[in-house]
Write a protein that holds these residues in place. Sequence first.
Motif, PDB file in Angstrom:
ATOM      1  N   TRP A   1       0.833  -1.213   0.000  1.00 54.87           N
ATOM      2  CA  TRP A   1       0.000   0.000   0.000  1.00 54.87           C
ATOM      3  C   TRP A   1       0.858   1.249   0.000  1.00 54.87           C
ATOM      4  O   TRP A   1       0.597   2.209  -0.745  1.00 54.87           O
ATOM      5  CB  TRP A   1      -0.928  -0.058   1.209  1.00 54.87           C
TER       6      TRP A   1
ATOM      7  N   VAL B   1      -8.712   5.157   2.437  1.00 59.31           N
ATOM      8  CA  VAL B   1      -9.352   3.839   2.358  1.00 59.31           C
ATOM      9  C   VAL B   1      -8.404   2.752   2.867  1.00 59.31           C
ATOM     10  O   VAL B   1      -8.810   1.851   3.617  1.00 59.31           O
ATOM     11  CB  VAL B   1      -9.800   3.540   0.916  1.00 59.31           C
TER      12      VAL B   1
ATOM     13  N   GLY C   1      -9.075   0.530   6.179  1.00 60.38           N
ATOM     14  CA  GLY C   1      -9.147  -0.917   5.980  1.00 60.38           C
ATOM     15  C   GLY C   1      -8.204  -1.667   6.895  1.00 60.38           C
ATOM     16  O   GLY C   1      -8.582  -2.683   7.506  1.00 60.38           O
TER      17      GLY C   1
END
Length: 376
Positions: A35, A128, A132
């Motif tokens: 990420w 996001v 998450g």
Amino acid sequence: MSKRAIFEEVSSPKAEAAAPAPVRGREARGAIALWLWLLAALVAAMVLVGGLTRLTDSGLSITVWDPVMGAVPPLSASDWEAAFEAYKTTTEYQVQNNWMTLEDFKPIFWWEWGHRFLGRVIGVVWLVGLVGFLVARAVPRGWLGRLVVPGLLGGVQGAVGWWMVASGLTGRLDVASYRLAMHLGLAFVIFMLLVWLAMRIRLDEVEALKARRRRFGGMGWAGSLGALIFLQIIVGALVAGIDAGRGYVDWPLMQGQFLPSESFDLVPPWRNFFENPALVQFCHRMLGYLVLIWALATAVALARRGHPRIRAAGFWLAGGVLAQVVIGIVTVMHGSPAALAIFHQAGALVVVFLLMRTKFALAYPSETRIARGRSR
């Protein structure tokens, strides 16, 4: 009651349930690293799109800042007319682009809109992803604050970007070069932070502690080189802000002189370091030579440490700086066309990545084994 063997294996449900935890921890750290790498790649793309926005003189095509509704582009003919009429109020249009029609205006509008939209995408990907990982309880202990910081800096970057654009809407022909430099500098800070976190998250605290104990110097070399590279990026932004890369196309001299005679024509004298194309490009050239010399010295110093990965990282970094200097010279000698100029900016991202990799190798050296008198 049956007798139990002395060496009988004893297991408990709790122990069995706890056993997979380290594996899940490694998997979570790997997912967070991916990420962070994605965010770093998006920020790098943002830097390049921003550079092209600057090179196409598109930055002032949108005269309002609306973080939410600004994500929606003009959808009708009347919307396009309104956006074009707003642009007509700028000094840039009135002095430089008053020949434009609506069809001429649309391409520069899309460059600026795309630049802002990509910034919004980065913010959404960060938010996001963070939410998450929090819901999945995958954020390692002590890491929440570190993962929040890039998002906060991204918000600050949006405000700085508008502050930069606003400087060109108040009677100026273009944005203030020092504001452009701050905008680009902060983008590189965010990129460096994301790269560092993406590498660091893969090490748990025990592994990180062991790696820190293997340190044997060299951070001073990398740190000082990093400071010079960052300063060169800021000066490069000043070059872009005043188009200083297009006026002196000979090398190694500048219009036949080492230091152009007009380098201190502006009054007061300090303005020349920000607004005089001759002096700004001269400083960018001289600082480039200094960065190269320091990078080569750093590579030699790190090679003497005897650690193969650190030695390789130092040589890659010096090679990246050398390539960047060559690209810069070629760019200037061709009058800084958009293709070469953006390639040069991409080179700066590569150099910064190599710098962060070198600093990480020094901060957390990998374990080495000695075989036949050599470290491997």
